[in-house]
Design an enzyme around this catalytic site. Structure first.
Site, PDB file in Angstrom:
ATOM      1  N   PRO A 114      -5.862   3.703 -12.615  1.00 11.39           N
ATOM      2  CA  PRO A 114      -7.109   2.938 -12.485  1.00 11.39           C
ATOM      3  C   PRO A 114      -6.921   1.761 -11.529  1.00 11.39           C
ATOM      4  CG  PRO A 114      -6.627   3.400 -14.791  1.00 11.39           C
ATOM      5  CD  PRO A 114      -5.413   3.799 -14.006  1.00 11.39           C
ATOM      6  N   GLU A 115      -7.844   1.621 -10.589  1.00 15.27           N
ATOM      7  CA  GLU A 115      -7.806   0.513  -9.645  1.00 15.27           C
ATOM      8  C   GLU A 115      -8.841  -0.520 -10.083  1.00 15.27           C
ATOM      9  OE1 GLU A 115      -7.631   1.977  -5.569  1.00 15.27           O
ATOM     10  OE2 GLU A 115      -6.758   3.852  -6.273  1.00 15.27           O
ATOM     11  N   ARG A 149       3.522   7.904  -0.938  1.00 20.20           N
ATOM     12  CA  ARG A 149       2.161   8.134  -1.432  1.00 20.20           C
ATOM     13  C   ARG A 149       1.387   9.045  -0.485  1.00 20.20           C
ATOM     14  NH1 ARG A 149       0.030   4.118  -5.065  1.00 20.20           N
ATOM     15  NH2 ARG A 149       1.570   2.539  -5.623  1.00 20.20           N
ATOM     16  N   LYS A 184      -5.905  -5.704 -11.543  1.00 16.87           N
ATOM     17  CA  LYS A 184      -5.943  -4.491 -12.364  1.00 16.87           C
ATOM     18  C   LYS A 184      -5.587  -4.765 -13.827  1.00 16.87           C
ATOM     19  CE  LYS A 184      -4.304  -1.793  -8.395  1.00 16.87           C
ATOM     20  NZ  LYS A 184      -3.281  -0.832  -7.935  1.00 16.87           N
TER      21      LYS A 184
END
Length: 273
Positions: free
Chosen positions: A2-3, A262, A58
């Site tokens: 979750p950002e 990434r 976050k």
């Protein structure tokens, strides 16, 4: 993971569900998630009333007045509220029994989530140690310090933004979207960007994260808000997860590369190095 938009959406949902609720008891099945004193977590929270739900980057903040819990969802964390019996689930790890008979449950398939119980006076020092940058709003995310930091860094722009030091809240999804919108290649060294490109990155960071909040976050895999609802930002993504599809701006094919371990999505025509 979750950002910021997803965490903010969770915060808003929990705010609706939990304000004014008092913790009667709690159970922790995975003690390693508690990063401060485990005994204090168990003994100091019963009797505490949730006065506010806040967020920093976050991180979720359960505010009890004098005490706070700082919660990080990491990869797969989520909160569920059960009004009666809690079903069996091996991924349910923390249980907060509330004064209205409901139970707030923390679920985490990966068990990476963290909880810190602190005196509220320790909050500023906590985030200072984390070197957490400003919130991505026009009021708090000032361009001049951002430009100065970019000019003094030779790191690739994407990994630099993901560090959270320049601005809080960007993760892999939204940083790809920001850099596409700004027409900046993710591998470009920060100090090689033109000032115009730096300004575009700054402005698009604010715009896209605020759009993500407005759309309730992105449901890509498992994310749901505190009310169990999907977000809709995934319907507005331009490059993330769009490998092999035409760029919405120029119709070139979106490609995926590895950068800093990434997966990174970009348009090789619009985002030249």
């Amino acid at each position: 993971m979750p950002e910021l938009p997803e965490v903010e959406t969770v915060r808003r949902g929990l705010e609706k569900l939990l304000l004014g609720r008092t913790i009667l008891s709690l159970e922790v099945k995975v003690p390693k998630m508690i990063k401060t004193s485990y005994d204090s977590f168990l003994h100091d929270l019963p009797g505490q009333t949730i006065q506010a739900m806040r967020r920093r980057g976050k991180y979720l903040i359960f505010d009890f007045g004098q005490l706070i819990i700082i919660s990080h969802l990491r990869m797969e964390g989520k909160y569920l509220l059960f009004t009666d019996q809690v079903p069996d689930n091996k991924h349910f790890h923390l249980f907060f029994k509330l004064d209205d008979g409901s139970t707030l449950v923390y679920q985490d398939v990966r068990k990476f989530g963290t909880f810190d119980l602190l005196d509220r006076k320790q909050e500023e020092a906590y985030f200072t140690r984390k070197e957490l940058g400003p919130e991505p709003t026009k009021k708090t995310f000032k361009y001049v310090p951002f430009e100065r930091a970019l000019m003094h860094s030779g790191k690739s722009i994407k990994p630099l933004l993901l560090e959270q030091k320049l601005v809080a809240g960007l993760g892999n999804i939204y940083v790809d979207e920001v850099l596409w919108a700004a027409k900046v290649h993710p591998e470009t060294p920060a100090n090689k960007l033109s000032k115009a490109a730096m300004k575009r990155v700054h402005d698009q960071t604010i715009a896209i994260l605020q759009l993500g909040i407005a759309k309730g976050g992105s449901t890509i895999r498992t994310y749901r808000n505190a009310l169990g609802e999907d977000g809709t930002m995934q319907n507005y993504l331009q490059v993330y997860g769009k490998t092999g599809q035409p760029c919405p701006r120029c119709a070139s094919m979106i490609v995926k590369i590895k950068l800093g371990g990434r997966g990174t999505h970009l348009c090789p025509h619009c985002q030249k190095r």
